[in-house]
Structure formats: C-alpha cells, structure tokens
Design an enzyme around this catalytic site. Sequence first.
Site, PDB file in Angstrom:
ATOM      1  N   GLU A 177      32.069   4.136  41.425  1.00  0.00           N
ATOM      2  CA  GLU A 177      32.789   4.356  39.837  1.00  0.00           C
ATOM      3  C   GLU A 177      33.050   3.190  39.220  1.00  0.00           C
ATOM      4  O   GLU A 177      34.093   3.442  38.460  1.00  0.00           O
ATOM      5  CB  GLU A 177      33.579   5.584  39.862  1.00  0.00           C
ATOM      6  CG  GLU A 177      33.882   5.983  38.576  1.00  0.00           C
ATOM      7  CD  GLU A 177      35.045   7.220  38.512  1.00  0.00           C
ATOM      8  OE1 GLU A 177      34.993   7.792  37.590  1.00  0.00           O
ATOM      9  OE2 GLU A 177      35.839   7.117  39.346  1.00  0.00           O
ATOM     10  N   HIS A 180      40.938  13.957  28.715  1.00  0.00           N
ATOM     11  CA  HIS A 180      41.786  14.488  29.798  1.00  0.00           C
ATOM     12  C   HIS A 180      43.166  14.214  29.086  1.00  0.00           C
ATOM     13  O   HIS A 180      44.297  14.965  29.592  1.00  0.00           O
ATOM     14  CB  HIS A 180      41.861  13.251  30.870  1.00  0.00           C
ATOM     15  CG  HIS A 180      40.886  13.443  31.908  1.00  0.00           C
ATOM     16  ND1 HIS A 180      40.228  12.423  32.446  1.00  0.00           N
ATOM     17  CD2 HIS A 180      40.271  14.676  32.423  1.00  0.00           C
ATOM     18  CE1 HIS A 180      39.382  12.936  33.515  1.00  0.00           C
ATOM     19  NE2 HIS A 180      39.445  14.002  33.375  1.00  0.00           N
ATOM     20  N   GLU A 183      29.196  19.413  29.448  1.00  0.00           N
ATOM     21  CA  GLU A 183      28.933  18.100  30.355  1.00  0.00           C
ATOM     22  C   GLU A 183      27.196  17.810  30.214  1.00  0.00           C
ATOM     23  O   GLU A 183      27.006  16.532  30.347  1.00  0.00           O
ATOM     24  CB  GLU A 183      29.356  18.396  31.836  1.00  0.00           C
ATOM     25  CG  GLU A 183      30.656  18.368  32.406  1.00  0.00           C
ATOM     26  CD  GLU A 183      31.576  17.272  31.976  1.00  0.00           C
ATOM     27  OE1 GLU A 183      30.936  16.406  32.165  1.00  0.00           O
ATOM     28  OE2 GLU A 183      32.921  17.527  32.050  1.00  0.00           O
ATOM     29  N   ASN A 201      32.217   8.898  31.836  1.00  0.00           N
ATOM     30  CA  ASN A 201      33.696   9.296  31.195  1.00  0.00           C
ATOM     31  C   ASN A 201      33.527   9.283  29.709  1.00  0.00           C
ATOM     32  O   ASN A 201      34.756   9.706  29.293  1.00  0.00           O
ATOM     33  CB  ASN A 201      34.698   8.006  31.814  1.00  0.00           C
ATOM     34  CG  ASN A 201      34.934   8.045  33.061  1.00  0.00           C
ATOM     35  OD1 ASN A 201      34.870   8.995  33.781  1.00  0.00           O
ATOM     36  ND2 ASN A 201      35.003   7.088  33.894  1.00  0.00           N
ATOM     37  N   LYS A 219      22.429  12.419  36.112  1.00  0.00           N
ATOM     38  CA  LYS A 219      23.857  12.109  36.859  1.00  0.00           C
ATOM     39  C   LYS A 219      23.358  11.248  38.150  1.00  0.00           C
ATOM     40  O   LYS A 219      24.018  10.228  38.392  1.00  0.00           O
ATOM     41  CB  LYS A 219      24.688  13.263  37.022  1.00  0.00           C
ATOM     42  CG  LYS A 219      26.010  13.019  38.172  1.00  0.00           C
ATOM     43  CD  LYS A 219      27.039  13.878  37.798  1.00  0.00           C
ATOM     44  CE  LYS A 219      28.132  13.271  38.681  1.00  0.00           C
ATOM     45  NZ  LYS A 219      29.335  13.825  38.843  1.00  0.00           N
ATOM     46  N   ARG A 241      28.755   3.619  36.264  1.00  0.00           N
ATOM     47  CA  ARG A 241      29.229   5.061  36.616  1.00  0.00           C
ATOM     48  C   ARG A 241      30.223   5.430  35.307  1.00  0.00           C
ATOM     49  O   ARG A 241      30.546   6.605  35.198  1.00  0.00           O
ATOM     50  CB  ARG A 241      30.060   5.363  38.004  1.00  0.00           C
ATOM     51  CG  ARG A 241      30.290   7.068  38.315  1.00  0.00           C
ATOM     52  CD  ARG A 241      30.324   7.115  39.615  1.00  0.00           C
ATOM     53  NE  ARG A 241      30.671   8.492  39.866  1.00  0.00           N
ATOM     54  CZ  ARG A 241      30.532   9.093  41.003  1.00  0.00           C
ATOM     55  NH1 ARG A 241      30.235   8.607  42.024  1.00  0.00           N
ATOM     56  NH2 ARG A 241      30.865  10.353  40.943  1.00  0.00           N
ATOM     57  N   HIS A 282      39.084  22.303  30.631  1.00  0.00           N
ATOM     58  CA  HIS A 282      38.445  21.114  30.621  1.00  0.00           C
ATOM     59  C   HIS A 282      37.406  20.934  29.829  1.00  0.00           C
ATOM     60  O   HIS A 282      36.945  19.691  29.228  1.00  0.00           O
ATOM     61  CB  HIS A 282      37.939  20.740  32.299  1.00  0.00           C
ATOM     62  CG  HIS A 282      37.475  19.414  32.503  1.00  0.00           C
ATOM     63  ND1 HIS A 282      38.113  17.912  32.509  1.00  0.00           N
ATOM     64  CD2 HIS A 282      36.124  19.108  32.590  1.00  0.00           C
ATOM     65  CE1 HIS A 282      37.547  17.089  32.589  1.00  0.00           C
ATOM     66  NE2 HIS A 282      36.141  17.641  32.915  1.00  0.00           N
ATOM     67  N   LYS A 297      32.607  12.965  44.682  1.00  0.00           N
ATOM     68  CA  LYS A 297      33.913  13.026  44.463  1.00  0.00           C
ATOM     69  C   LYS A 297      34.450  14.501  45.074  1.00  0.00           C
ATOM     70  O   LYS A 297      34.149  15.514  44.830  1.00  0.00           O
ATOM     71  CB  LYS A 297      34.287  13.032  42.916  1.00  0.00           C
ATOM     72  CG  LYS A 297      34.066  11.845  42.202  1.00  0.00           C
ATOM     73  CD  LYS A 297      34.498  11.866  40.804  1.00  0.00           C
ATOM     74  CE  LYS A 297      34.458  10.554  40.236  1.00  0.00           C
ATOM     75  NZ  LYS A 297      34.913  10.773  38.836  1.00  0.00           N
ATOM     76  N   ARG A 349      38.754  13.643  60.499  1.00  0.00           N
ATOM     77  CA  ARG A 349      37.921  12.275  59.814  1.00  0.00           C
ATOM     78  C   ARG A 349      36.519  12.661  59.342  1.00  0.00           C
ATOM     79  O   ARG A 349      36.037  11.723  59.123  1.00  0.00           O
ATOM     80  CB  ARG A 349      38.016  11.264  60.778  1.00  0.00           C
ATOM     81  CG  ARG A 349      39.716  10.966  61.256  1.00  0.00           C
ATOM     82  CD  ARG A 349      39.655   9.511  61.795  1.00  0.00           C
ATOM     83  NE  ARG A 349      40.883   9.329  62.758  1.00  0.00           N
ATOM     84  CZ  ARG A 349      40.945   9.501  63.736  1.00  0.00           C
ATOM     85  NH1 ARG A 349      39.905   9.947  64.623  1.00  0.00           N
ATOM     86  NH2 ARG A 349      42.302   9.294  64.508  1.00  0.00           N
ATOM     87  N   HIS A 408      35.985  11.533  28.116  1.00  0.00           N
ATOM     88  CA  HIS A 408      37.022  11.951  29.107  1.00  0.00           C
ATOM     89  C   HIS A 408      38.016  11.214  29.031  1.00  0.00           C
ATOM     90  O   HIS A 408      39.313  11.918  29.336  1.00  0.00           O
ATOM     91  CB  HIS A 408      36.539  11.679  30.495  1.00  0.00           C
ATOM     92  CG  HIS A 408      35.457  12.791  30.905  1.00  0.00           C
ATOM     93  ND1 HIS A 408      34.349  12.915  30.126  1.00  0.00           N
ATOM     94  CD2 HIS A 408      35.668  13.740  31.883  1.00  0.00           C
ATOM     95  CE1 HIS A 408      33.648  14.039  30.890  1.00  0.00           C
ATOM     96  NE2 HIS A 408      34.438  14.680  31.729  1.00  0.00           N
TER      97      HIS A 408
END
Lengths: 372, 372
Positions: free
Chosen positions: A247, A262, A195, A255, A237, A251, A274, A153, A131, A258
Amino acid sequence: VTSERGREPRVTVRADGGRADYPVVLAGGALEWLGELARERLPGVRRWAVISDTTVAPLYAPAARASLEGAGLASSVHTFPAGEKNKTRKSWSILTDELVEQGLGRDGGVVALGGGVVGDLAGFVAATFMRGVPVVQVPTSVVAMVDSAVGGKTGVDTGAGKNLVGSFHPPALVLVDPTTLRTLPPAQRAQGWAEAVKHGAILDEPYLRDLERDVEGLLGADAAVAGAAVARSIELKAGVVGLDEREADVREVLNFGHTLGHALEAESGYELSHGSAVSIGMVLEARLGESVGVTARGSVERLAAVLSRLGLPTTPPDGLDAARVEACTHRDKKVRGGHPRFVLLERIGSVAQEGGWAREVSSEAVLSVLAG
Amino acid sequence: VTSERGREPRVTVRADGGRADYPVVLAGGALEWLGELARERLPGVRRWAVISDTTVAPLYAPAARASLEGAGLASSVHTFPAGEKNKTRKSWSILTDELVEQGLGRDGGVVALGGGVVGDLAGFVAATFMRGVPVVQVPTSVVAMVDSAVGGKTGVDTGAGKNLVGSFHPPALVLVDPTTLRTLPPAQRAQGWAEAVKHGAILDEPYLRDLERDVEGLLGADAAVAGAAVARSIELKAGVVGLDEREADVREVLNFGHTLGHALEAESGYELSHGSAVSIGMVLEARLGESVGVTARGSVERLAAVLSRLGLPTTPPDGLDAARVEACTHRDKKVRGGHPRFVLLERIGSVAQEGGWAREVSSEAVLSVLAG
C-alpha cells in the site's frame, strides 16, 4: 458467472512479491465447491474453522460445512455477534481461544464466511493464530466481494479508530458466489457498489459506463449482472494490489474518496456507514480536483449521478461542522508528516499522477468543498 | 567486540526471501549508536516508541532515548510489568493504545529494549500496529541476544499456552550491546547460554568447544567472551533462519531440546524456567537419540557436563510424572497429524537428517528416557 466446476472464471492475485499468489474463483453456486477447492489448494490443512457472524452463519454456514465434510475435511463453526461494533480485540480473543479449545493447530485453517467485518476479523484471527494459519475468504456481501476480500488487509477496530490493529495476511484462496447477494438487504448492496463505482472512476471508464447501464440489476442482485461487476472490480483491484502489496505508491489510488470519507464517517461517530461516507467522499474529492484544476470538468456531475441512482448520498449530512471534518483528515492513517493527502482524478477512469498518486491540498480548498 | 562506529561487526540476516534482509550490529557500547543507526536504516520513521519492561527501562531507556534524541528523532518510552506472566494480549492492548494516544502513526517505529519477553511482546505490538510498523530489536539478556531477537518471531501467551498468538515480523535492525549483560542477574545469564550450547550441539562442534573453554567468562559476563559467543550464535541462527524463514524444514533443527523442554516447562506450570527446561530437554533428547541408535555415544555425557558447569539442570525435577510429560508432547505446536516430532543429533555439531530434520519416536522410547 455460472459455470461448471473446473471451468469457472478465475483471477490470480499477486501477493508477497509472487511468493503468495492466490486464486479468486468466482461462479454462481461456487460455495458448494468450498471443500473441494480448499483441499486442492491447501492439502496440508487438517481442520478448518469456519468463522462467521450471527447473521450470515444461519444462512450459509451449513452449506460451507457440508461442502468441507463432503470433501472429507473436518470443520467447526464459530460465530460472533454481527456488526462493526464487534470487530474488536475482544471478539478476536474469544474466537482465538475457541479455536485453541477446538484443537486447531498450526496445520489448521480458517474460512472467513461473511461480509467485510467477518473477513477483517477472521482474517486477523488467522494471521495471528500460532503466528499465522491460512485463510480462505468467502465474501457474502457486495463490499466484501468487490473490495475487502482481495488484498490481504485484516484487522480490528479500537476505541481510538477503525483498523488501528491488524496485519497483512493474503488469503490462500478467495471464493465468490454472487448468488449469496440475494440474501443481502438491498440497502447494503448499494453500500457495496460505491466501491465498484470507485474502481471505474479511478481506473476504467468503460466499467463505469457498464455500472451506469446496470444500476437496476446491481440493486436487484441479478446474479449475472452482479457477478460481472464483481469480476471486473476484482480484476481491477487485483491489478493494483499485485503491483504493490504494502500500500505504498500505486495502491494509494484505491484511497480515492476515502480521505474525506473516513473523516466524515469518524465525525458522524460512525452513524454514517462506510459506503455512504465513501460515496460523499468521492463526490467531494472530485470537486476538490475540479476546484484546483486537476480534474476534468463534468466528473463530479457524472459521479454524483450514478451514485445517486444507486441510492447513495452525494452531499454531506446537514449540520456538518466542516472545520472538524477537515481537522479529522489530519489524523488519518495515511497522513505523512502531519499533512493529509488526496487522490485526485485526472478524469473519470484515470487518476492524476503528477507528484505521486496522492498529494497535499490546501486546507482552504478542502474547507471550501466541505462547505459546499 | 568493541569497535568504532562504522567498523563494528555486522551479520546480515536474510528474511522474507531476501526482501526484508536486516543487519545485526554487535559491539560493546553499541546502545549509544541506536539513534544514528535507526536513522540510517529507516529514514522514513518520524517517531519512535521505546517499549521496555519495569526492570530494564530504568537501566537503559534513558540511554536509548538520549541516543534517539541525539540523532534528532522524537521518541517516547512505554513500559509494562516485567515477567513472562505479563506477555499477554492485555499488555499488548494497553501498549497499543498508548502508542495511538502518543500520536504514533504508520510512519512510526518501535524499539524493543529488553529480554526475550520484551522482544516478543514489543515485536507483536509493532507487527500489528496499523498493520505493521518497523521494529528495532535491542536485546539486553543472553537469551534475547543469542536466540529470540533474530528470526522474526513475535507473540504473546494465552491461558492455554505460550506463544499461541503472534506473527512473523522480521526486525528492521538488531542492535546488540554485550555490555548490557553486566546488569543481568547471573542465574539469568546461565539460562540464556543454554541456547548457545544448543547452537553448538546442532551445528558447530568447535563452537561448543569454545563454550566449554569459556564457561567462567560467560557466567561472569566478560564482554569480550560473551560478545564472541553471542556473535557466533547469531551467525549460526541467521544461517538457519535465512534459509527458511517460516520454520518448516531446516529451521526445525533449532527445536532440539524443545519438544521435551516445552513439555517439562508446561507440566511444571511454568515453575521450571525456559532455559532450564531446554537444558534438561537437550540432555533427554540426546539420550533419546542414543537409545534409538541415531546419536553417537558420549554425546549425552558431553552435553550434560557443559550444561552442568553453566549451572543448568540436566535431569528432570523430582516427582515428575513421565506419562503426563509424554502426553504433553502430543499437544505441542510442532505436532503434525497428532504425533510429536524430535530433532535428533547425529553427533555433537550435527543433526541426523534421515527422513527429515525432525522425526517421530515411539512413546515407549520417550517414556523410557523420561523415567531415567
């Protein structure tokens, strides 16, 4: 960014509403301080599992382990085959079982040593091991340094898509040693700087100007130049993720590029990497913004120029099926109510905010920029 | 505990330092309100995946789904074969893939409908699906109602042990309908009441007295009697987990009976069920407390009497290898620095706190109570 231990540059990232803030320590040679910093930051951890991939482990695991042992900390090294195709539930299971066998308990910790794939996978192992045990992120690629190591993330891919399974698990510490970029293949360096360009484009025009000036140093992994860019990207960031760790809202600006990125990546069957996909995605989404009158004219041209000098593609691959890519945006994780949403620039350095940080755009407009 | 919608008993559980507090709604027939309550509590969720097992789904999934649809909410039902042996990473993978195929997105949610195994597994699916979607816990067994549905623990077992993989993922809502206990086999009811006895033993002597008085109603699943006990157990547990969600410090008191209980369970190859193991574990740990002079005399006798009337075992199985069980306590998740720790009662209704909520006890003393 080289400095003495104890006087090194640090950024503090706000996490979990201030209850899990963590430092990012950045300095040339900082890998040597791993043990000392880990002990200072997490005195309760009795054993460290260093997770890395088969490319990075031979290069840096011995130094990481030596540093931990020099600080009197027990450790073990666990590797998985390099490559995004191994960022799977299976690798996660195997690593978890190795940690149990190694006797790691709730008072253990994980060091994620490597690029973005290692950070995501090792972070997910740490997030779910009994956990949750602490993770120290030690990124060794540009993309991991400027993007994935900060923000919490973690996750793995499934047959149905990327990062469909994962957790938010903020690291306890991020340790960035830009000298490790020397061993990164030049093509992968360029991928990561996409990025950084994004950070300049959405948040900081002067930073984009620095990147434009420093293209050669960035591609050559000059430690001072790369370190300065990494530091600025992390600051930017950290500012965004600290405002909103989960997010929603702000946030979303991260994107930019993206949504189409994506879709292009998925539609290519992940042949397109990517960074390349995001590079093309940023140019197309800037064009989308210009076409609907939201983004200042000239933004596309400037973005495309710097990305191109970094060796990144700026137009979709030949033979692209625009309709399929557009359809793919409707299956994005970011979809709300079935409609894809786009982050649009106001101008370089600033995102248009009217009606939220991301907005719906007509399929016609999207198809039009995809068709070129 | 039967009441009108809108006037039903509620307990608010503090989670994540107050940022993720959630209500526990408890009333006879409350399952009918699932849709309405889910919509009120989580208006942003557009689709619900009801996860259940092959035993509970035929009994209650139609009602759950009807309630969701009655509130205008889309839903699907996903089942896995009943039993702890299916609380695995494999079941988790299969369910996750089903949810993706079903088109569940980040704006989806999970309803965990069933006993403790369902709650743990479905909770872990929700915790990791696209980095986390909300879960509504709808416990239908005593153990799930009085224990596992509240507190945010989710997870699955691995070959090496129980709950070795998991997350803390507080539910968004817990909906308890004690009338569902009627379909629970009587032997399983008794299993669950072991945890209720624990709550009385560690925190609330008058509650233990109520349980002693109500043994017949508890075993018969009388909705009023069972509902009152479930409500008190949830209040007590909520009080503890709200103080400390991450199970350091105070939350340790909930481990009373569990250090030896887990060891007995593991040593039996999980032939001994959890409730039975905890029942024996509580008696042995109370005896341990008496033997080292921490626990008031007579506590063992009183605990053993009520557990026995509930049909639960109070002595270790014949042929037990005391040395192996003792060795097993050293491999517990709760071990710190290699030494197992025990929660010792001061007297019925109160835990001894000197030197922390849990403490080390000599192996000799542990072996002695195991030997009887």
